[in-house]
Design a protein around this motif. Structure first.
Motif, PDB file in Angstrom:
ATOM      1  N   UNK A   1       0.841  -1.232  -0.013  1.00 42.52           N
ATOM      2  CA  UNK A   1      -0.054   0.015  -0.109  1.00 42.52           C
ATOM      3  C   UNK A   1       0.813   1.472  -0.168  1.00 42.52           C
ATOM      4  N   UNK A   2       2.247   1.001  -0.102  1.00 41.76           N
ATOM      5  CA  UNK A   2       3.064   2.335   0.049  1.00 41.76           C
ATOM      6  C   UNK A   2       2.904   2.829  -1.474  1.00 41.76           C
ATOM      7  N   UNK A   3       2.526   4.171  -1.265  1.00 46.70           N
ATOM      8  CA  UNK A   3       2.231   5.106  -2.553  1.00 46.70           C
ATOM      9  C   UNK A   3       3.609   5.004  -3.547  1.00 46.70           C
ATOM     10  N   UNK A   4       4.803   5.026  -2.843  1.00 43.68           N
ATOM     11  CA  UNK A   4       5.950   5.065  -3.532  1.00 43.68           C
ATOM     12  C   UNK A   4       6.145   3.750  -4.384  1.00 43.68           C
ATOM     13  N   UNK A   5       5.698   2.629  -3.776  1.00 42.35           N
ATOM     14  CA  UNK A   5       5.842   1.483  -4.391  1.00 42.35           C
ATOM     15  C   UNK A   5       4.719   1.156  -5.575  1.00 42.35           C
TER      16      UNK A   5
END
Length: 543
Positions: free
Chosen positions: A269-273
């Motif tokens: 759920x990491x936006x960077x991922x």
């Protein structure tokens, strides 16, 4: 389920309609050459991307076996891509490797969605001049990047194809630095190997079937291993370990398994991922589709690759690669062109090369580490030359500036920046050329005199006239002198933009003041000094 169905369908097609081993005598030798080309590139791209070398090997194995089985391309070969290096190194630096692997898996899922949505058609919108420029640019960059390795200067890893390199140098400064770091032994065996390759291609391959079955690069690699063994310990002619292939050597099977890394799905759920995943999916898909277009042009049998199926195959490969610790995958022009030039006929050459990578890193890593990098550089120099033959520049020049300018811009962009920048610049120039020709070709103008003394001007509109043509048409209308006779022929016109109609409306008012008579000729007949162009063309549309 869709992916499983695709895999099942692929196996069914391979089994029922075509014997996959029918061309094995051509595919197997080609697979060996592709293996030797792919091996240092897998390792080098991994190092250039800031990952462990084994991550590059995983991507090469998955690209050969998984993507090879699912792909509809008969001669394309997939693996870790130099074009993704800048994206990968930034993603690993910001996310860490385990979180980065999550992005690789998600990128594969996105590519599968692209395939289902039939986005494969995108590659067809790139001009042929840009595709040829891509092939030529890759050929030149291969030659330039392999020159230092040819002379035994291996500071920068093979596979780093960007202009600015990971060792702080650029393509040309690295070549200049090579002068002061020439390794005599590495250079000697490279020169011998290059001479054998040239002799094999130009003379021996035409002398008998044995020289077609046994490929020159295989002989050169074997000779390189023998040379290393015989000169080991010689301070002058020997080749030190830093100039050899560096495959990771596990102590036992458990340590081999320990080289695999698994993604940290807690970061999903990491936006960077998510951003890294979408970026990799988009760039990898574009690079793959362009490579497909290029390899289909190189294919002697002129087969056409189903592009949507290719996106499904690449997506599945990236899911598998990410799950076990590999780099992202695309179809790669260097391996694909080596496959074609080595006589590969079917996808079996790509699949076998994947198995050769897998078997070799398990069973014979120490033997692989006896291969001099300079020998592999000699092989890649031949690959690069075949992609960038000088006669192609002449052909593109003779084809006219509309072909040559996008071609040369693509080549220069690839050499001096990187692959994607070069393609983007070439495409941009190609679009400008199209707009310019559209500006020119909106109408045909012919001026003549008639007996009444009024200058007669004929203007014939093209099939499609859009707002791109406003400038050209407005310029011509404004240049019509007073007391003239304008004959406007729209019989061939299928589409007339409202912007053009407005220009004609405005000109009809000016024409009255300048004593210019207008005759409008259409399929419906002739109209003298039409009172309203808008009404006329609306009437034409409903006819």
């Amino acid at each position: 389920m869709y992916v499983l169905f695709s895999i099942h369908k692929t196996f069914t097609i391979m089994h029922s309609s075509n014997n996959p081993f029918k061309h094995l005598k051509a595919d197997f030798p080609a697979s060996i050459i592709v293996f030797f080309v792919a091996l240092p590139l897998c390792l080098g791209i991994a190092v250039a991307s800031g990952a462990e070398p084994f991550a590059g090997l995983i991507a090469g194995i998955v690209g050969g076996i998984v993507v090879g089985i699912m792909s509809g391309s008969q001669i394309g070969v997939s693996g870790p891509a130099a074009g993704l290096t800048a994206i990968v190194i930034a993603a690993i630096a910001s996310l860490g490797f385990k979180d980065f692997l999550v992005a690789v898996v998600l990128a594969g899922v996105i590519q599968i969605v692209f395939g289902v949505l039939k986005f494969g058609i995108i590659g067809y919108f790139f001009p042929s001049s840009v595709i040829k420029g891509m092939l030529t640019g890759i050929g030149i960059i291969i030659i330039l990047k392999e020159i230092p390795h040819f002379f035994g200067y291996d500071k920068d890893p093979q596979g780093d194809f960007a202009f600015f390199q990971v060792d702080g140098e650029n393509t040309f400064s690295e070549i200049l630095n090579t002068i002061n770091h020439i390794s005599l032994g590495a250079t000697l065996i490279a020169i011998i190997g290059l001479a054998i390759l040239i002799l094999w291609n130009t003379v021996l391959s035409k002398k008998g079937k044995i020289f077609q079955l046994i490929q020159g690069p295989l002989v050169v690699v074997a000779l390189g291993i023998v040379y290393f063994v015989l000169t080991q310990g010689d301070a002058t002619l020997g080749i030190s370990a830093e100039h050899m292939v560096k495959v990771p050597v596990p102590d036992d099977f458990n340590s081999f398994l320990g080289q695999f890394t698994f993604p940290n799905f807690a970061a999903i759920n990491n936006p960077e991922v998510l951003l890294a995943a979408f970026t990799m999916a988009l760039v990898a898909s574009l690079e793959t589709l362009l490579c497909v277009e290029a390899t289909d042009k190189l294919d002697p049998l002129k087969r056409v690759t189903p592009t949507n199926r290719e996106l499904l195959a690449q997506g599945t490969g990236n899911v598998v690669s990410g799950l076990i610790g590999g780099l992202p995958i695309t179809q790669v022009i260097v391996r694909s062109s080596a496959n074609i030039q080595s006589g590969g006929r079917t996808k079996m050459s790509a699949i076998i090369h994947g198995f050769l990578l897998l078997i070799s890193v398990i069973l014979i890593p120490n033997l692989l580490n006896m291969i001099p990098l300079s020998v592999l550089a000699a092989i890649l120099l031949i690959v690069g030359y075949k992609l960038a033959k000088p006669k192609l520049f002449k052909q593109m020049y003779l084809a006219g500036w509309k072909q040559f300018v996008p071609f040369i811009v693509t080549v220069l962009g690839i050499v001096f920046i990187d692959l994607l920048w070069g393609i983007g610049l070439g495409l941009a120039v190609g679009i400008v050329v199209i707009l310019y020709k559209s500006f020119q070709n909106s109408h045909f103008l012919h001026i003549e005199d008639n007996s009444e003394g009024k200058g007669k001007i004929k203007m014939t509109f093209a099939e499609e006239v859009t707002f791109f043509n406003k400038g050209a048409i407005l310029k011509e209308l404004d240049s019509i002198p007073e007391n003239s006779f304008l004959e406007l022929d729209v019989r061939k016109t299928q589409f007339l933009d409202n912007d053009i109609i407005e220009i004609l409306e405005d000109f009809s008012e000016k024409a009255r003041n300048r004593n210019i008579d207008i005759k409008l000729i259409s399929e419906r007949g002739i109209v003298e000094n039409p009172p309203s162009f808008i009404k006329f063309f609306k009437l034409e549309k409903t006819a």
